[in-house]
Each structure stands twice: as C-alpha cells, then as structure tokens.
Design a protein around this motif. Structure first.
Motif, PDB file in Angstrom:
ATOM      1  N   PHE A 373       0.797  -1.230   0.000  1.00  0.00           N
ATOM      2  CA  PHE A 373       0.000   0.000   0.000  1.00  0.00           C
ATOM      3  C   PHE A 373       0.829   1.280   0.000  1.00  0.00           C
ATOM      4  CE2 PHE A 373       0.503  -1.312   4.413  1.00  0.00           C
ATOM      5  CZ  PHE A 373       0.817  -0.144   5.079  1.00  0.00           C
ATOM      6  N   LEU A 374       2.033   1.274   0.609  1.00  0.00           N
ATOM      7  CA  LEU A 374       2.831   2.504   0.647  1.00  0.00           C
ATOM      8  C   LEU A 374       3.334   2.884  -0.741  1.00  0.00           C
ATOM      9  CD1 LEU A 374       4.059   4.783   2.306  1.00  0.00           C
ATOM     10  CD2 LEU A 374       6.071   3.352   2.681  1.00  0.00           C
ATOM     11  N   LEU A 375       3.777   1.903  -1.521  1.00  0.00           N
ATOM     12  CA  LEU A 375       4.286   2.195  -2.859  1.00  0.00           C
ATOM     13  C   LEU A 375       3.194   2.757  -3.757  1.00  0.00           C
ATOM     14  CD1 LEU A 375       6.563   0.391  -1.685  1.00  0.00           C
ATOM     15  CD2 LEU A 375       6.902  -0.509  -3.980  1.00  0.00           C
ATOM     16  N   GLU A 376       2.006   2.153  -3.679  1.00  0.00           N
ATOM     17  CA  GLU A 376       0.891   2.631  -4.509  1.00  0.00           C
ATOM     18  C   GLU A 376       0.490   4.048  -4.114  1.00  0.00           C
ATOM     19  OE1 GLU A 376      -3.776   1.522  -5.563  1.00  0.00           O
ATOM     20  OE2 GLU A 376      -2.503   0.034  -4.546  1.00  0.00           O
ATOM     21  N   ALA A 377       0.450   4.307  -2.814  1.00  0.00           N
ATOM     22  CA  ALA A 377       0.096   5.642  -2.348  1.00  0.00           C
ATOM     23  C   ALA A 377       1.104   6.675  -2.824  1.00  0.00           C
ATOM     24  CB  ALA A 377       0.014   5.647  -0.818  1.00  0.00           C
ATOM     25  N   THR A 378       2.374   6.317  -2.763  1.00  0.00           N
ATOM     26  CA  THR A 378       3.436   7.214  -3.208  1.00  0.00           C
ATOM     27  C   THR A 378       3.316   7.499  -4.696  1.00  0.00           C
ATOM     28  OG1 THR A 378       4.931   6.384  -1.494  1.00  0.00           O
ATOM     29  CG2 THR A 378       5.930   7.522  -3.364  1.00  0.00           C
ATOM     30  N   ASN A 380       0.665   7.328  -6.504  1.00  0.00           N
ATOM     31  CA  ASN A 380      -0.557   8.107  -6.744  1.00  0.00           C
ATOM     32  C   ASN A 380      -0.338   9.600  -6.549  1.00  0.00           C
ATOM     33  OD1 ASN A 380      -1.912   5.737  -7.262  1.00  0.00           O
ATOM     34  ND2 ASN A 380      -3.067   5.706  -5.340  1.00  0.00           N
ATOM     35  N   LEU A 381       0.632   9.939  -5.688  1.00  0.00           N
ATOM     36  CA  LEU A 381       0.904  11.347  -5.397  1.00  0.00           C
ATOM     37  C   LEU A 381       2.148  11.865  -6.107  1.00  0.00           C
ATOM     38  CD1 LEU A 381       0.061  11.501  -1.578  1.00  0.00           C
ATOM     39  CD2 LEU A 381      -1.398  12.048  -3.518  1.00  0.00           C
ATOM     40  N   GLY A 382       2.646  11.088  -7.079  1.00  0.00           N
ATOM     41  CA  GLY A 382       3.776  11.550  -7.877  1.00  0.00           C
ATOM     42  C   GLY A 382       5.118  11.435  -7.194  1.00  0.00           C
ATOM     43  N   GLY A 383       5.219  10.574  -6.177  1.00  0.00           N
ATOM     44  CA  GLY A 383       6.479  10.378  -5.480  1.00  0.00           C
ATOM     45  C   GLY A 383       7.343   9.330  -6.160  1.00  0.00           C
ATOM     46  N   PHE A 384       8.383   8.914  -5.460  1.00  0.00           N
ATOM     47  CA  PHE A 384       9.334   7.956  -6.015  1.00  0.00           C
ATOM     48  C   PHE A 384       9.365   6.717  -5.137  1.00  0.00           C
ATOM     49  CE2 PHE A 384      13.824   6.383  -6.231  1.00  0.00           C
ATOM     50  CZ  PHE A 384      13.767   5.906  -7.533  1.00  0.00           C
ATOM     51  N   ALA A 385       9.076   5.562  -5.733  1.00  0.00           N
ATOM     52  CA  ALA A 385       9.051   4.305  -4.991  1.00  0.00           C
ATOM     53  C   ALA A 385       9.879   3.278  -5.741  1.00  0.00           C
ATOM     54  CB  ALA A 385       7.609   3.815  -4.841  1.00  0.00           C
ATOM     55  N   ASP A 386      10.857   2.687  -5.052  1.00  0.00           N
ATOM     56  CA  ASP A 386      11.651   1.662  -5.725  1.00  0.00           C
ATOM     57  C   ASP A 386      11.804   0.404  -4.875  1.00  0.00           C
ATOM     58  OD1 ASP A 386      13.412   3.066  -3.983  1.00  0.00           O
ATOM     59  OD2 ASP A 386      15.138   2.283  -5.054  1.00  0.00           O
ATOM     60  N   THR A 392       9.402  -3.893   5.743  1.00  0.00           N
ATOM     61  CA  THR A 392      10.224  -2.681   5.728  1.00  0.00           C
ATOM     62  C   THR A 392       9.962  -1.970   4.406  1.00  0.00           C
ATOM     63  OG1 THR A 392      12.144  -3.767   4.716  1.00  0.00           O
ATOM     64  CG2 THR A 392      12.027  -3.754   7.124  1.00  0.00           C
ATOM     65  N   ALA A 393       9.621  -0.709   4.481  1.00  0.00           N
ATOM     66  CA  ALA A 393       9.314   0.022   3.250  1.00  0.00           C
ATOM     67  C   ALA A 393       9.817   1.455   3.361  1.00  0.00           C
ATOM     68  CB  ALA A 393       7.813   0.006   2.979  1.00  0.00           C
ATOM     69  N   GLU A 408      -3.497   8.897   2.073  1.00  0.00           N
ATOM     70  CA  GLU A 408      -3.664   8.061   0.884  1.00  0.00           C
ATOM     71  C   GLU A 408      -3.284   6.615   1.190  1.00  0.00           C
ATOM     72  OE1 GLU A 408      -4.463   7.244  -3.246  1.00  0.00           O
ATOM     73  OE2 GLU A 408      -5.034   8.850  -1.853  1.00  0.00           O
ATOM     74  N   ALA A 409      -2.199   6.443   1.948  1.00  0.00           N
ATOM     75  CA  ALA A 409      -1.773   5.093   2.332  1.00  0.00           C
ATOM     76  C   ALA A 409      -2.849   4.420   3.185  1.00  0.00           C
ATOM     77  CB  ALA A 409      -0.455   5.165   3.097  1.00  0.00           C
ATOM     78  N   GLN A 410      -3.477   5.187   4.074  1.00  0.00           N
ATOM     79  CA  GLN A 410      -4.542   4.637   4.917  1.00  0.00           C
ATOM     80  C   GLN A 410      -5.724   4.150   4.073  1.00  0.00           C
ATOM     81  OE1 GLN A 410      -4.719   4.158   8.308  1.00  0.00           O
ATOM     82  NE2 GLN A 410      -6.746   3.257   8.032  1.00  0.00           N
ATOM     83  N   LYS A 411      -6.097   4.930   3.074  1.00  0.00           N
ATOM     84  CA  LYS A 411      -7.215   4.547   2.197  1.00  0.00           C
ATOM     85  C   LYS A 411      -6.929   3.226   1.492  1.00  0.00           C
ATOM     86  CE  LYS A 411      -8.626   9.316   1.155  1.00  0.00           C
ATOM     87  NZ  LYS A 411      -8.682  10.354   0.081  1.00  0.00           N
TER      88      LYS A 411
END
Length: 422
Positions: A373-378, A380-386, A392-393, A408-411
């Motif tokens: 969920f954290l990667l998807e939330a990131t 969705n908001l235009g962040g960077f997830a790798d 651990t995230a 967003e992560a909570q949703k």
C-alpha cells in the motif's frame, strides 16, 4: 527470458531460471566493448556487502570501476548518470529492480545496464537493461535471498575464484532481515553454510538462539551485534565517508582504528536519537487510524536518511508506540549526493516499520505488507518508490505532501484489509 509468478512453484526452479539469466547477462557484459564500469549500490548492510563483493569481483575481472553508494537511486541522480554516460557498463546493486522501466527510458540503449536487486521488480523495456532481480523468477526478496547473495551468485558465475567472497554475501543475508524466527531460510542459509565450510563463518547456540560469527581480517565478530554498526557506517556516516569505511571493513578487515570510527558514529547517532525520542515522548504521534507517524524534518542532520528507518526499528517496541499500527517517520532529503555534488532533490523520505506483533501478522497474512500500500500511495501522489519489502518500506514524496501521503496510504490499506477479510 521466462518469468515465474506462481508462488507455489519450487523456488529451486526459480533459481535455475535466475542463474540462466545471470549467465546470459555475463555473456553480454564480456562481449561489450568497454572496461569502464559504474557500480551503484545501497548504503545499508546488505547494500554495502553487495558493493564490496562486486567491487572485488569486477576489479579481478579487469574492469575500471567507479563506485558510488546511494541512499536511493533518485530520479535526479539517474538523469545525471545517464545524461553523462554512453558506452559504459552500469551496475545497480540492492535497488532499481522496480524502476527498470524508468532506467530503460533514460538509457535508450546507450549503456549496458545490469540490475542486481531483490526487491519487487518490473521487467526492463530496453534490451540493454538486464534486470536480474530474482523476484522476476518467483524468489521472495524478504525470505529467500538477499541482494548480497544475488550479487554473490553473479560473482561466482563471472569467475569461480570469487567463492572466497562468500562470507561477505552471507553477512548481508543475515543482516538484512533474514534472521526470521531464529532461523535462516533458503539461499541465504545455503550461502551461510558455504561460508562455514570455507572456514570464514561459524555459528553457536546461545540460550536457544543461534549466533553467527564472521572473520573480518584477523578479527572474528558477531554478525547480529555488528551489522547495526555497518548500517550506522553507511547511514550515520553517509556524508562523511561512512560507506567507504564499511567497504574497507569487508575487503580489508576490521581494525582497532576502524572500530573507533564506528564507535564515534554510534555516539553521534545515539545523541541525535535520544533528543528525538525525548521530543516524541512529550508530543502525540499523528494517527490516520492504522498508521502512526511523525516528521523529524532536518533534525537528524548530518546523518543520512537511512537513519529514519533505523530510528523506527529502535522505537517500534517502546511503550508509547501502538504495536498494532504501522509506524512511519519522515526525514528531509538533503540536496546533496556524495560523489555527485549538489542535486536538487526537493523531497522527504518516509520509512515504515512495525512491531514484532504487527510483523507476525504480516508474515501470517493477517495484515497487508507495507509494500502493498505505501508504494501505490506514493505513486498516486507523484512520489518515487523503488525498493521495499513486506515488513520494511521506504519511498520519497515532494516536501509538503507528508500528511496527504499518510492519508492516501490509509485509504489503500483499508481496501487491502477488506480484501483479506473477504
């Protein structure tokens, strides 16, 4: 290249497919008309052990290696790397598996790129970008194989003489969250057993718990006690040569002088952490329902952003932390990357951890993994997830979007929880 996605499939078949892809990648590397090699690796214990053994393996093979330790392969850094290089070999270790498509779009066939990661991965869109992340072949990076063990298999295929680096790989395999339920699993375990046979590691039972020991030069050290010091070297010392110190310990051994430097870095870490802990105890953490979070801004300076994750691990079991909730912390990313100079990042890093109780629920599939969920939330908001795992995230988001990201992560988390209930 055939990928394996069926989790029930024997992981030995996954390793077989992975090793065949490694051989193909090495063949392309040997045929490539360049001996210039850029090695980029993560700055934690797994990343530093990966960087150390690859550095040695590539130097033995006659490559001119330029090595850089990164906290994350930030887009701004990637743009600089691929904007300045053509006709080189570029190797990523302990990150970049998931961003192979982004790397493909930046590379455009200009360089030969090899990715040796173990996090969630996506396939490359450029034939010159070879993604050797075993996640693509059904192996779990938070259970079966560390990045250091991935790199070791690559190094052995490159030259059998690199078997003498097995203890460095096993160190990373033990250190990077693979000592689960007092046991080592899968290929991390096999790598450790190989190191024991080579006389480079050993284990003993202490109060019902297995203890691991490694030879670093002329000193034998306890792996579990020592890996946090390597993390501190790469994290607390990121802006002061700490990653170089970690690499030198793996390749040249641990000396009294190096141990003193590690102890000085630990004192810095302890002082900063104690001040932040005092602050947190006096204030309430932010709460979205299932996630509790806080922001240290730039108060951890001059340490690297790796240290927000280390801090979370240290406080996860404390009495003011709800053991049933995911724990997140934000830390400002400096606009400075060692080896690359001033680069405008403009982001804050979020790390996520959990208590032993929550981790157990994640392992037993009673709660969603953090990477679900954290990667998807990131994104969705235009962040960077790798690079993230179930327990651990870490991602980055534009400064000022911290609260929005947690909401967003909570949703998304609530949606994933309902799926599990159904």
């Amino acid at each position: 290249m055939k990928n394996i996605t069926n989790e029930s499939m024997d992981i030995s078949e996954g390793l077989k497919q992975f090793l065949e892809s490694v051989r193909q990648g090495i063949k392309k590397m040997k045929e490539y008309n360049s001996k210039e090699l850029i090695l980029l690796h993560h700055n934690d214990s797994d990343g530093l052990s990966s960087g150390a053994l690859l550095l040695k393996a590539f130097q033995r093979a006659g490559y001119n290696v330029k090595r850089f330790s990164l906290e994350k392969p930030y887009p701004a850094v990637l743009e600089k790397i691929f904007g300045q290089n053509s006709g080189a070999i570029i190797v990523f270790a302990d990150f970049a598996g998931k961003i192979a498509p982004i790397i493909s779009s930046l590379n455009k066939g200009k360089n030969l790129v090899i990715i040796l990661d173990h996090h969630k991965a996506e396939e490359s869109k450029d034939s010159a970008v070879i993604n050797l992340d075993p996640d693509l072949f059904g192996l779990k990076g938070d259970r079966d194989i560390s990045a250091s063990v991935v790199c070791y298999y690559f190094a052995k295929e490159l030259d059998g003489a690199n078997k003498d680096l097995v203890h460095i790989a096993a160190f990373g395999g033990i250190a990077d969250f693979y000592h689960i339920n007092n046991q080592l699993y899968s290929y991390n375990k096999l790598c450790f057993e190989e190191a024991v046979k080579a006389g480079l590691m050993r284990s003993e039972d202490k109060n019902g718990k297995e203890q691991f020991f490694i030879m670093l030069g002329k000193k034998e050290v306890n792996v579990i006690d020592f890996y946090s010091m390597i993390d501190i070297a790469g994290g607390a010392g990121f802006y002061g040569g700490g990653p170089d110190l970690g690499i030198s310990i793996f390749l040249e051994g641990l000396t009294d002088e190096k141990l003193l430097k590690l102890e000085e870095l630990k004192k810095t870490k302890d002082y900063i952490f104690d001040k932040e802990l005092e602050k947190l105890r006096k204030t309430s953490l932010n709460d979205t329902g299932n996630i509790q979070w806080f922001d240290v801004a730039d108060r951890f300076s001059p340490m690297g952003v790796k240290m927000i994750g280390v801090f979370l691990e240290e406080i996860a079991e404390m009495d003011f932390i709800d053991p049933d909730k995911y724990l997140s912390g934000f830390m400002l990313v400096p606009d400075n990357v060692p080896g690359f100079g001033n680069i405008k990042i403009g982001q804050t890093k979020v790390s996520m951890r959990g208590s032993g109780k929550l981790s157990s629920k994640i392992i037993n599939k009673k709660m969603p993994g953090m990477n679900e969920f954290l990667l998807e939330a990131t994104n969705n908001l235009g962040g960077f997830a790798d690079a993230s795992h179930r327990m651990t995230a870490a991602t980055t988001i534009n400064i000022g979007k911290e609260k929005e990201l947690m909401e967003e992560a909570q949703k998304i988390l609530e949606i994933e929880m309902k799926k599990m209930e159904g």
